[in-house]
Structure formats: C-alpha cells, structure tokens
Write a protein that holds these residues in place. Structure first.
Motif, PDB file in Angstrom:
ATOM      1  N   LEU A 267      -5.741  29.655  20.528  1.00 40.07           N
ATOM      2  CA  LEU A 267      -4.896  29.219  21.641  1.00 40.07           C
ATOM      3  C   LEU A 267      -5.316  29.875  22.949  1.00 40.07           C
ATOM      4  O   LEU A 267      -5.374  29.218  24.003  1.00 40.07           O
ATOM      5  CB  LEU A 267      -3.426  29.545  21.331  1.00 40.07           C
ATOM      6  N   LEU A 268      -5.628  31.164  22.882  1.00 39.68           N
ATOM      7  CA  LEU A 268      -6.071  31.873  24.081  1.00 39.68           C
ATOM      8  C   LEU A 268      -7.386  31.294  24.600  1.00 39.68           C
ATOM      9  O   LEU A 268      -7.580  31.156  25.818  1.00 39.68           O
ATOM     10  CB  LEU A 268      -6.233  33.366  23.763  1.00 39.68           C
ATOM     11  N   SER A 269      -8.293  30.952  23.694  1.00 43.99           N
ATOM     12  CA  SER A 269      -9.580  30.379  24.096  1.00 43.99           C
ATOM     13  C   SER A 269      -9.381  29.048  24.822  1.00 43.99           C
ATOM     14  O   SER A 269     -10.063  28.766  25.818  1.00 43.99           O
ATOM     15  CB  SER A 269     -10.476  30.177  22.872  1.00 43.99           C
ATOM     16  N   ILE A 270      -8.456  28.222  24.325  1.00 42.87           N
ATOM     17  CA  ILE A 270      -8.187  26.944  24.987  1.00 42.87           C
ATOM     18  C   ILE A 270      -7.705  27.166  26.415  1.00 42.87           C
ATOM     19  O   ILE A 270      -8.129  26.485  27.355  1.00 42.87           O
ATOM     20  CB  ILE A 270      -7.163  26.126  24.179  1.00 42.87           C
ATOM     21  N   VAL A 271      -6.835  28.164  26.595  1.00 39.24           N
ATOM     22  CA  VAL A 271      -6.307  28.463  27.926  1.00 39.24           C
ATOM     23  C   VAL A 271      -7.405  28.991  28.836  1.00 39.24           C
ATOM     24  O   VAL A 271      -7.604  28.509  29.965  1.00 39.24           O
ATOM     25  CB  VAL A 271      -5.155  29.483  27.829  1.00 39.24           C
ATOM     26  N   LEU A 272      -8.161  29.973  28.351  1.00 36.21           N
ATOM     27  CA  LEU A 272      -9.179  30.605  29.187  1.00 36.21           C
ATOM     28  C   LEU A 272     -10.362  29.682  29.477  1.00 36.21           C
ATOM     29  O   LEU A 272     -10.992  29.775  30.540  1.00 36.21           O
ATOM     30  CB  LEU A 272      -9.682  31.888  28.512  1.00 36.21           C
ATOM     31  N   PHE A 273     -10.675  28.804  28.528  1.00 39.01           N
ATOM     32  CA  PHE A 273     -11.833  27.913  28.678  1.00 39.01           C
ATOM     33  C   PHE A 273     -11.417  26.503  29.108  1.00 39.01           C
ATOM     34  O   PHE A 273     -12.215  25.580  29.032  1.00 39.01           O
ATOM     35  CB  PHE A 273     -12.613  27.813  27.352  1.00 39.01           C
ATOM     36  N   TRP A 274     -10.178  26.339  29.578  1.00 39.35           N
ATOM     37  CA  TRP A 274      -9.671  25.008  29.872  1.00 39.35           C
ATOM     38  C   TRP A 274     -10.503  24.272  30.923  1.00 39.35           C
ATOM     39  O   TRP A 274     -10.707  23.054  30.839  1.00 39.35           O
ATOM     40  CB  TRP A 274      -8.219  25.079  30.328  1.00 39.35           C
ATOM     41  N   LYS A 275     -11.006  24.987  31.912  1.00 43.04           N
ATOM     42  CA  LYS A 275     -11.827  24.355  32.955  1.00 43.04           C
ATOM     43  C   LYS A 275     -13.020  23.632  32.354  1.00 43.04           C
ATOM     44  O   LYS A 275     -13.399  22.547  32.805  1.00 43.04           O
ATOM     45  CB  LYS A 275     -12.295  25.421  33.955  1.00 43.04           C
ATOM     46  N   GLN A 276     -13.606  24.228  31.318  1.00 41.16           N
ATOM     47  CA  GLN A 276     -14.778  23.628  30.677  1.00 41.16           C
ATOM     48  C   GLN A 276     -14.386  22.624  29.590  1.00 41.16           C
ATOM     49  O   GLN A 276     -15.185  21.750  29.249  1.00 41.16           O
ATOM     50  CB  GLN A 276     -15.657  24.725  30.058  1.00 41.16           C
ATOM     51  N   LEU A 277     -13.183  22.748  29.053  1.00 39.60           N
ATOM     52  CA  LEU A 277     -12.771  21.890  27.938  1.00 39.60           C
ATOM     53  C   LEU A 277     -11.983  20.655  28.375  1.00 39.60           C
ATOM     54  O   LEU A 277     -11.886  19.687  27.614  1.00 39.60           O
ATOM     55  CB  LEU A 277     -11.908  22.692  26.954  1.00 39.60           C
ATOM     56  N   LYS A 278     -11.439  20.661  29.577  1.00 43.44           N
ATOM     57  CA  LYS A 278     -10.498  19.608  29.960  1.00 43.44           C
ATOM     58  C   LYS A 278     -11.134  18.226  30.026  1.00 43.44           C
ATOM     59  O   LYS A 278     -10.438  17.218  29.857  1.00 43.44           O
ATOM     60  CB  LYS A 278      -9.842  19.959  31.296  1.00 43.44           C
ATOM     61  N   ASN A 279     -12.421  18.176  30.279  1.00 45.77           N
ATOM     62  CA  ASN A 279     -13.089  16.881  30.360  1.00 45.77           C
ATOM     63  C   ASN A 279     -13.671  16.423  29.017  1.00 45.77           C
ATOM     64  O   ASN A 279     -14.342  15.391  28.935  1.00 45.77           O
ATOM     65  CB  ASN A 279     -14.203  16.920  31.405  1.00 45.77           C
TER      66      ASN A 279
END
Length: 437
Positions: A267-279
C-alpha cells in the motif's frame, strides 16, 4: 525394496524436473514408485499424505508469495527497482570498467541487498521475489547473461544469510528450537564460514560469467520480462528505498507478521510511486502479480507432498537409523547426517528438525559441544538441500521464465559448492580452535 523405492523415487523426480517435466507430474510419478516398492496404500498416499504436504506449503507460503509478487511488480512497473540499481551502479562502476569489475560489483550489490533483507528477517523466498526486478536491472547494466541471475540471487538468499550467527532465518531457528541454543553461538567459526562462502561465490561465478561472455553470451531479457527504458520516469532513490526500509523496520522493530508487513509496504509503495503508476492499468498489474504467485506456491507444494510420502515410510526411518550409525568423528557425523537428511527432504529446516533429535544426544555423549553442533548443522543444512527437485528453486522458474537446466549450473555453484566450502571451514575452525565455539 522399500529403501530402493525411496531412492528410485528421488531419482525419478530429479530426472523429470531436470528434463522440464511439470513438477506435479514428476512428483506424482515419484510417489508411484515409492508406493509400489514400499507397498503403501495408493489412494491414502495420494489423497492423504501427499495432499497434506501440499497443504503445509500453501498454509506457509500462499500470502507470502502473493504479496511478495505484488511488491515486486510495483517496484518493476514504477521503475523503482531500476532506480535503485542504476543509482548504485552509477556510483560504483564506469562503462569502461573491465568485465571482471562489472561482474564483481554487480554480484556484490545483489549480495549486500540480499544480506540486509535476509538478516532483517524477511523470508528468503520472498527476498528473491522482491529482488528479482533489481537484479534484472543490475544484470542488464553489467551485461551479465541472464542464466546466472538465480545463481546470484540464490547466493544472496540461500547460503550464508541463512546460517551466519544471529540470522533470524528458519534454518538457524530450527537448530535453536531443537538444541535450545541462541542464534549467535559459535560466532567466530560461523563468520569465517560465511566469508569463505562469499569468496568462493565471487571467484567461481566470475569465472563462469567471463567464460560465457567470451563464448558470445550477453544479457537478453525474456520476451515476458518487461523492457526497461533508461529514460523512463522513476521515483527518486530515497523514495524507492523507503518501502524496503519500512519492511525491514516493521518486521524487526515491531515484530509484526511478515504478511502484514508486506501488505502495508504494498500500500505504501502504491502511494509513494503513484506518479509513475497512475497512467498504468494498476488493476491488471496487481491481478497479474497475484496470478503469477500461484505457480510458485504450488511448485513448493508438490515437492512438500512428495517429501511427505517419503518420510511416512518405514524405509525412510531405516535409512535415518543407518546414517546415524555411521562410524565417523562426531563433528563429521553431524555434517553428513544433516546434509543427507536435508537432501532427502529438500529443505534446510525440515532436514534439521528430523535429524537433530536423532543425532544430537549421541553427539553430546561423544563429547561434541552443543554450540558446535548448532553451527555445523545449520551450515551443513544448506549444502545438499538445493538439489534440482528443491521446491525453493523450482518455484522461481515461472518468475524468471527460464528452464531448470539453464539456471541450475550457477545455482549448484553458489548453493552447493560454495556452501560445502563454508561448512568445511566451520568444521575446521570448531575442530582446531574449540575455545572459539
């Protein structure tokens, strides 16, 4: 005939898995041989004993593998794994560096990260899954042929990190639970053994990698391995290491269950890496990660089921008694018995839990120090436990999309040859310098 049946059963499983047969079919045929020559009830052996072994693996590894794979995919898809590897490589190696320097630094990076995570208490099988995308980036940067990747990852997770004094891994804990010793006994012999293993790993693997490269082999990603764009947008280095650091701290400082730690860091990784994962199609990424974890878990289950059938036979107890009765010095008895038992069961902890209650009283009566028994046992447990049918190896094949015959030679060097040298060093230290035990 019963003993012959157990031996032939193992040989069938080894041969078929090395020939790329399904581990389920290989273990089924191995069980058939054991059942036939031991005169076991066929239905009971399959539906009771075998399935009980499979259930044990699922109970122990299912969620570990699910969330370990999720974390691995998040690091891969976000570019965090590439960022960690690339940042360290830029600091340590130049493009004009010699092949040997690239090999040694690349392997050293993986060994150091693996050591930190393993000594942090993260289960070795999970560490390999977490480190796989990092290792891919390191291997690509150093142009190390991919067939060596599991050999190096195995060196970081299945060798000295399991056996060094103080290790929280189950291999060390198994000896503690039987012998009632502490994690750090025989400190100096254990550290010497670990150093010997690292040296052997680096020297022999460097020779193998250079030989392969001289034969024209280079790093090539499998078509199912995601290609990494060196210009891709990635999280910063510090952001990338935060989830791993949190995983390390929560598991050790707060003694949380490893599955809980993995869920939190996913869950923390999704939050911290959201800029790269959102697309990206995050649902598809997470669903594929979860699906890819199942073959890994079930592969271990197949081997555990087969081991369960073997250990349930009277012939197995006969073999165990024969091994215990070998006329050798006590410290060599410890090495031989534990190594063979771990080979038979395919697990460094399982083999010890079977062997030590049988041999420890005899070894103590012969004058062998309990601390020496502990340290020799844990090192010996990692020498022959990684045969080709070992579940901890077979479960990784779906992850790296490679065949056993491609990856096993390097794994044999790191998890059998190097660990045997390390065990020999521990035996010599305990024999020549008993005051250090």
């Amino acid at each position: 005939m019963g003993v012959l049946g157990c031996i032939l059963g193992f040989l069938v499983v080894i041969y078929l898995t090395y020939k790329d047969w399904s581990v389920y079919l290989a273990t089924f045929l191995g069980v058939c041989v054991v059942v036939l020559l031991n005169r076991l009830n066929f239905v009971t052996a399959l539906t009771d004993t075998y399935i009980a072994g499979v259930y044990t693996a699922i109970k122990s590894f299912f969620f570990l593998m699910v969330f370990g794979c999720l974390q691995s995919y998040l690091y891969r898809e976000s570019g965090a794994a590439f960022c960690i590897a690339n940042t360290i490589m830029k600091k340590l190696i130049r493009d004009d560096a010699s092949n040997t320097k690239k090999n040694l630094i690349g392997m050293a990076i993986i060994l150091v990260i693996g050591t930190i995570l393993n000594l942090g208490g993260i289960i070795a099988g999970v560490v390999i899954v977490l480190m796989y995308p990092i290792a891919l980036a390191v291997f690509e940067r150093c142009d190390i042929p991919k067939k060596f990747i599991l050999g190096v990852l195995g060196a970081a997770c299945y060798t000295f990190t399991l056996t060094v004094p103080g290790s929280p891994q189950v291999t060390n804990v198994a000896a503690m639970s039987v012998l009632h010793t502490s994690a750090g006994v025989a400190m100096v012999p254990g550290l010497v053994g670990a150093v010997v293993e690292v040296i052997v790993i680096l020297v022999l693997m460097n020779i193998m990698i250079n030989k392969a490269r001289n034969n024209g082999e280079h790093f090539v990603r499998h078509e199912l391995d995601p290609a990494t764009d060196p210009n891709m947008d990635t999280p910063g280095f510090l952001i990338s290491v935060i989830p791993m650091a949190i995983l390390f701290l929560t598991f050790n400082a707060f003694n949380l269950n490893i599955v809980v730690c993995l869920i939190f860091t996913c869950l923390l990784s999704i939050v911290l890496f959201w800029k790269q994962l959102k697309n990206k199609d995050l649902k598809q990424v997470l669903s594929q990660a979860a699906a890819d974890s199942i073959p890994m878990t079930m592969t271990v289950g197949g081997i555990c089921g087969f081991a369960g059938v073997i250990t349930s036979t009277d012939a197995f107890q006969t073999m165990l008694n024969a091994i215990v009765s070998i006329n050798l010095s006590p410290i060599l008895i410890c090495w031989v018995v534990v190594a063979l038992m771990c080979m038979l069961t395919g697990g460094s902890s399982t083999g010890q839990l079977i062997a030590l209650p049988q041999i420890a009283p005899k070894l103590l009566d012969m004058g062998l120090n309990v601390n020496a028994i502990h340290r020799v046992s844990v090192f010996a447990a990692t020498t022959l436990d990684s045969m080709p049918y070992c579940g901890s190896i077979l479960m990784l094949l779906p992850m790296c999309h490679m065949k056993l015959r491609e990856i096993y030679p390097s794994m044999f060097i790191t998890t059998v040859v190097a660990t045997s040298f390390g065990t020999a060093a521990v035996v010599l230290m305990c024999t020549l310098f008993p005051g250090l035990v």
